[in-house]
Write an enzyme that holds these catalytic residues in place. Structure first.
Site, PDB file in Angstrom:
ATOM      1  CG  ASP A  13      24.996  40.810 -17.078  1.00  0.00           C
ATOM      2  OD1 ASP A  13      25.943  41.442 -16.569  1.00  0.00           O
ATOM      3  OD2 ASP A  13      24.946  39.573 -17.132  1.00  0.00           O
ATOM      4  CE  LYS A  16      24.394  46.143 -12.444  1.00  0.00           C
ATOM      5  NZ  LYS A  16      23.903  45.051 -13.286  1.00  0.00           N
ATOM      6  N   GLY A  40      30.499  42.803 -14.371  1.00  0.00           N
ATOM      7  CA  GLY A  40      31.125  43.262 -15.607  1.00  0.00           C
ATOM      8  C   GLY A  40      30.250  44.373 -16.150  1.00  0.00           C
ATOM      9  CG  HIS A  41      29.176  47.271 -14.128  1.00  0.00           C
ATOM     10  ND1 HIS A  41      29.111  47.976 -12.961  1.00  0.00           N
ATOM     11  CD2 HIS A  41      28.517  46.104 -13.893  1.00  0.00           C
ATOM     12  CE1 HIS A  41      28.447  47.262 -12.057  1.00  0.00           C
ATOM     13  NE2 HIS A  41      28.085  46.123 -12.596  1.00  0.00           N
ATOM     14  CD  GLN A 224      26.926  41.216  -8.383  1.00  0.00           C
ATOM     15  OE1 GLN A 224      26.909  41.752  -7.298  1.00  0.00           O
ATOM     16  NE2 GLN A 224      28.023  41.173  -9.112  1.00  0.00           N
TER      17      GLN A 224
HETATM   18  P1  GDP Z   1      25.737  45.834 -16.466  1.00  0.00           P
HETATM   19  O1  GDP Z   1      26.438  44.687 -15.826  1.00  0.00           O
HETATM   20  O2  GDP Z   1      24.381  46.071 -15.888  1.00  0.00           O
HETATM   21  O3  GDP Z   1      26.562  47.079 -16.497  1.00  0.00           O
HETATM   22  O4  GDP Z   1      25.484  45.404 -17.966  1.00  0.00           O
HETATM   23  P2  GDP Z   1      26.562  44.740 -18.962  1.00  0.00           P
HETATM   24  O5  GDP Z   1      27.519  45.782 -19.371  1.00  0.00           O
HETATM   25  O6  GDP Z   1      27.098  43.489 -18.384  1.00  0.00           O
HETATM   26  O7  GDP Z   1      25.621  44.278 -20.138  1.00  0.00           O
HETATM   27  C1  GDP Z   1      24.877  45.189 -20.889  1.00  0.00           C
HETATM   28  C2  GDP Z   1      25.337  45.069 -22.347  1.00  0.00           C
HETATM   29  O8  GDP Z   1      24.387  45.707 -23.170  1.00  0.00           O
HETATM   30  C3  GDP Z   1      26.658  45.758 -22.618  1.00  0.00           C
HETATM   31  O9  GDP Z   1      27.308  45.066 -23.636  1.00  0.00           O
HETATM   32  C4  GDP Z   1      26.242  47.149 -23.107  1.00  0.00           C
HETATM   33  O10 GDP Z   1      27.194  47.721 -23.983  1.00  0.00           O
HETATM   34  C5  GDP Z   1      24.971  46.831 -23.826  1.00  0.00           C
HETATM   35  N1  GDP Z   1      23.945  47.865 -23.765  1.00  0.00           N
HETATM   36  C6  GDP Z   1      23.632  48.712 -22.758  1.00  0.00           C
HETATM   37  N2  GDP Z   1      22.537  49.449 -23.069  1.00  0.00           N
HETATM   38  C7  GDP Z   1      22.163  49.063 -24.311  1.00  0.00           C
HETATM   39  C8  GDP Z   1      21.079  49.434 -25.167  1.00  0.00           C
HETATM   40  O11 GDP Z   1      20.234  50.257 -24.847  1.00  0.00           O
HETATM   41  N3  GDP Z   1      21.008  48.795 -26.376  1.00  0.00           N
HETATM   42  C9  GDP Z   1      21.910  47.842 -26.756  1.00  0.00           C
HETATM   43  N4  GDP Z   1      21.746  47.271 -27.940  1.00  0.00           N
HETATM   44  N5  GDP Z   1      22.934  47.484 -25.966  1.00  0.00           N
HETATM   45  C10 GDP Z   1      23.042  48.067 -24.753  1.00  0.00           C
HETATM   46  P1  IMO Z   2      26.732  42.642 -13.167  1.00  0.00           P
HETATM   47  O1  IMO Z   2      27.149  43.650 -12.118  1.00  0.00           O
HETATM   48  C1  IMO Z   2      25.031  38.755 -14.082  1.00  0.00           C
HETATM   49  C2  IMO Z   2      25.676  35.560 -11.168  1.00  0.00           C
HETATM   50  C3  IMO Z   2      26.524  34.381 -11.589  1.00  0.00           C
HETATM   51  C4  IMO Z   2      25.849  33.271 -10.792  1.00  0.00           C
HETATM   52  C5  IMO Z   2      25.505  33.974  -9.490  1.00  0.00           C
HETATM   53  C6  IMO Z   2      26.510  33.746  -8.364  1.00  0.00           C
HETATM   54  O2  IMO Z   2      27.603  42.641 -14.365  1.00  0.00           O
HETATM   55  O3  IMO Z   2      25.291  42.753 -13.453  1.00  0.00           O
HETATM   56  P2  IMO Z   2      28.959  34.729  -7.939  1.00  0.00           P
HETATM   57  O4  IMO Z   2      30.186  34.643  -8.766  1.00  0.00           O
HETATM   58  O5  IMO Z   2      28.479  36.113  -7.669  1.00  0.00           O
HETATM   59  O6  IMO Z   2      29.019  33.916  -6.677  1.00  0.00           O
HETATM   60  O7  IMO Z   2      27.812  34.001  -8.844  1.00  0.00           O
HETATM   61  O8  IMO Z   2      25.431  35.355  -9.777  1.00  0.00           O
HETATM   62  N1  IMO Z   2      26.321  36.885 -11.312  1.00  0.00           N
HETATM   63  C7  IMO Z   2      25.989  37.764 -12.262  1.00  0.00           C
HETATM   64  N2  IMO Z   2      25.140  37.674 -13.304  1.00  0.00           N
HETATM   65  N3  IMO Z   2      25.668  39.917 -13.856  1.00  0.00           N
HETATM   66  C8  IMO Z   2      26.493  40.052 -12.800  1.00  0.00           C
HETATM   67  O9  IMO Z   2      27.047  41.230 -12.458  1.00  0.00           O
HETATM   68  C9  IMO Z   2      26.725  38.935 -11.971  1.00  0.00           C
HETATM   69  N4  IMO Z   2      27.486  38.703 -10.882  1.00  0.00           N
HETATM   70  C10 IMO Z   2      27.210  37.454 -10.483  1.00  0.00           C
HETATM   71  O10 IMO Z   2      26.453  34.166 -12.973  1.00  0.00           O
HETATM   72  O11 IMO Z   2      24.645  32.909 -11.414  1.00  0.00           O
HETATM   73 MG    MG Z   3      27.337  42.893 -16.367  1.00  0.00          MG
END
Ligand code: GDP
Ligand code: IMO
Ligand code: MG
Length: 429
Positions: A13, A16, A40-41, A224
């Site tokens: 998270d 990416k 979840g991206h 991840q």
């Molecule tokens: P990922 O799994 O690495 O793709 O990250 P996620 O999408 O799960 O979580 C990142 C969250 O932060 C998402 O809700 C994005 O919309 C948000 N986000 C990404 N970059 C920024 C930033 O620079 N500032 C803020 N405030 N939010 C951001």
């Molecule tokens: P993105 O790509 C954050 C965490 C789960 C748990 C551990 C194992 O959005 O960054 P799993 O279901 O993979 O066997 O769970 O890994 N986890 C993540 N945490 N971002 C993710 O993906 C994750 N994918 C798995 O919360 O701790």
């Molecule tokens: Mg994510």
């Protein structure tokens, strides 16, 4: 041959999805190489939010071809739902833009059931998985009991395989106290998956190598983060794949010589969802500020993310295990308004100073944190697009991150929207 791997450097998270979306504007191909619908991206374009679980985050750009590589584990229902949502959003007009490797393994309903039952059985010792069947699916791959996407194109083979496997899986489910899965229903559902997905399922290796030969610009999209890597993370509180850059080669079928850059995505603070050690976690008003202002809620499970200060020990560990050549620092805007910032540069374990990641979680039992204090800044920075316009304190903070990690900064992200970033250098070069 400007090809780059993009990976998360913390516990996932890091943002990416947003960064891959930006880089995809000038990429020809984006390949997901590991993980599954546990990811979840989130990508936000003109106020419209898309959450991608399996489809690469380059899909919002018409110029970009997307591949779900052999290293990914695919939940067909989840993927079909995602494809439908993208089409409804007007994004995936041409089916040919999305390819699925015929070597990728399928997450089947029994994987999800086993994942959830096992978590329940572990009770307090549970990992806090996403319940998406990821671990059990990779287990079956290693045990050579898995079913691959290619088999959806040859339904006779799919059926034969399921006939061999089902009794083993149902025995496993019953041992965990669950209800048997009905094979006929599964086969019926699988016919639907086959219909929806078969036109996308190809020999992706062939496609990827043709792209390499043409000199296409290729991005390898990690899911991840390094601390969730099965080998290099906080085992056993990890996911079941190699999330580090090395996984991109095995997970897509290219050699390391095809790679030019490794772009490490790192949040300006730290978050984690699920259980397991998190040394710099904050259980106070600063933790709450990060959680609320950062909107730190899991994109896949809706769980609140745990939040804490930036941890340079894990950042250095991630830089080393990934071979990071440049950094993208995200969510710097979330720190605005905090008077004082802290950056953890080492741990003291049993009175001994440690500057590198301990391999055992037992080491975290009696951990003392070594912090560096840095001044914060008041002003909102989310509309800043030039590095020079950042407050001096913000500049010092990101430069300190770059110094401790030992890599230059390619980009700083300051908001959710595509344009909310400060470009510093071309991450492909
Ligand atoms: P990922 O799994 O690495 O793709 O990250 P996620 O999408 O799960 O979580 C990142 C969250 O932060 C998402 O809700 C994005 O919309 C948000 N986000 C990404 N970059 C920024 C930033 O620079 N500032 C803020 N405030 N939010 C951001
Ligand atoms: P993105 O790509 C954050 C965490 C789960 C748990 C551990 C194992 O959005 O960054 P799993 O279901 O993979 O066997 O769970 O890994 N986890 C993540 N945490 N971002 C993710 O993906 C994750 N994918 C798995 O919360 O701790
Ligand atoms: Mg994510």
């Amino acid at each position: 041959m400007p090809n780059a791997i993009v990976v998360g450097m913390q516990w996932g998270d890091e943002g990416k999805g947003k960064i891959i979306d930006i880089l995809s504007a000038t990429a020809d191909v984006v390949i997901r190489f590991q993980g599954g619908a546990n990811a979840g991206h989130t990508v936000v374009v003109d106020g419209k939010q898309s959450v991608l679980h399996l489809v690469p985050s380059g899909i919002l750009h018409d110029n970009c071809k997307c591949v779900i590589g052999n290293g990914v584990v695919i939940d067909p229902d989840s993927l079909i739902g995602e494809v439908d949502a993208l089409k409804e959003g007007g994004y995936l007009k041409n089916d040919e833009r999305l390819s699925i490797s015929d070597r990728a393994h399928l997450v089947l309903p029994y994987h999800k059931v086993i994942d959830q039952l096992r978590e329940k059985q572990l009770g307090k010792a549970s990992i806090g998985t996403t319940g998406r069947g990821i671990g059990p699916c990779y287990e079956d791959k290693a045990a050579r009991l898995g079913v691959r996407a290619g088999e959806l194109k040859r339904f006779d083979l799919f059926e034969e395989r399921l006939n061999q496997i089902m009794s083993i899986k149902n025995k496993q489910i019953e041992d965990l106290g669950g209800d048997r899965i009905d094979l006929d229903k599964l086969l019926m559902d699988a016919k639907g998956w086959s219909e929806s997905l078969k036109s996308h399922i190809v020999d992706a290796e062939e496609f990827i190598h043709e792209s390499l030969d043409k000199g296409d610009k290729i991005l390898f999209e990690g899911a991840q983060g390094a601390m969730l890597d099965i080998d290099h993370g906080t085992f056993p509180f990890v996911t079941s794949s190699n999330t580090v850059a090395g996984g991109a080669c095995a997970g897509s079928g290219v050699g390391p010589t095809a790679i030019d850059q490794v772009v490490g995505i790192i949040k300006a603070y730290t978050t984690r969802v699920g259980n397991g050690p998190f040394p710099t976690e904050l259980d106070d008003s600063v933790g709450e500020h990060l959680q609320v202002t950062g909107g730190e809620v899991g994109a896949t499970t809706g769980r609140k993310r745990r939040c804490g200060w930036f941890d340079a020990v894990i950042a250095k560990h991630a830089a080393r295990t990934n071979g990071v050549t440049q950094l993208v620092i995200t969510k710097l805007d979330v720190l605005s308004g905090l008077k004082n910032l802290k950056l953890c540069t080492g741990y003291r374990i049993d009175g001994k100073e440690v500057r590198t990641m301990p391999s055992s979680i037992k080491s975290y039992d009696n951990i003392e944190l070594i912090y560096e204090d840095m001044p914060g800044w008041e002003d909102d920075i989310s509309s800043i697009r030039n590095y020079d316009d950042l407050p001096n304190e913000a500049k010092s903070y990101v430069q300190r991150i770059s110094d401790v990690v030992g890599a230059p900064i390619a980009m700083i992200s300051v908001g959710v929207e595509r344009d909310a970033h400060i470009a510093m250098r071309n991450p492909f070069e």
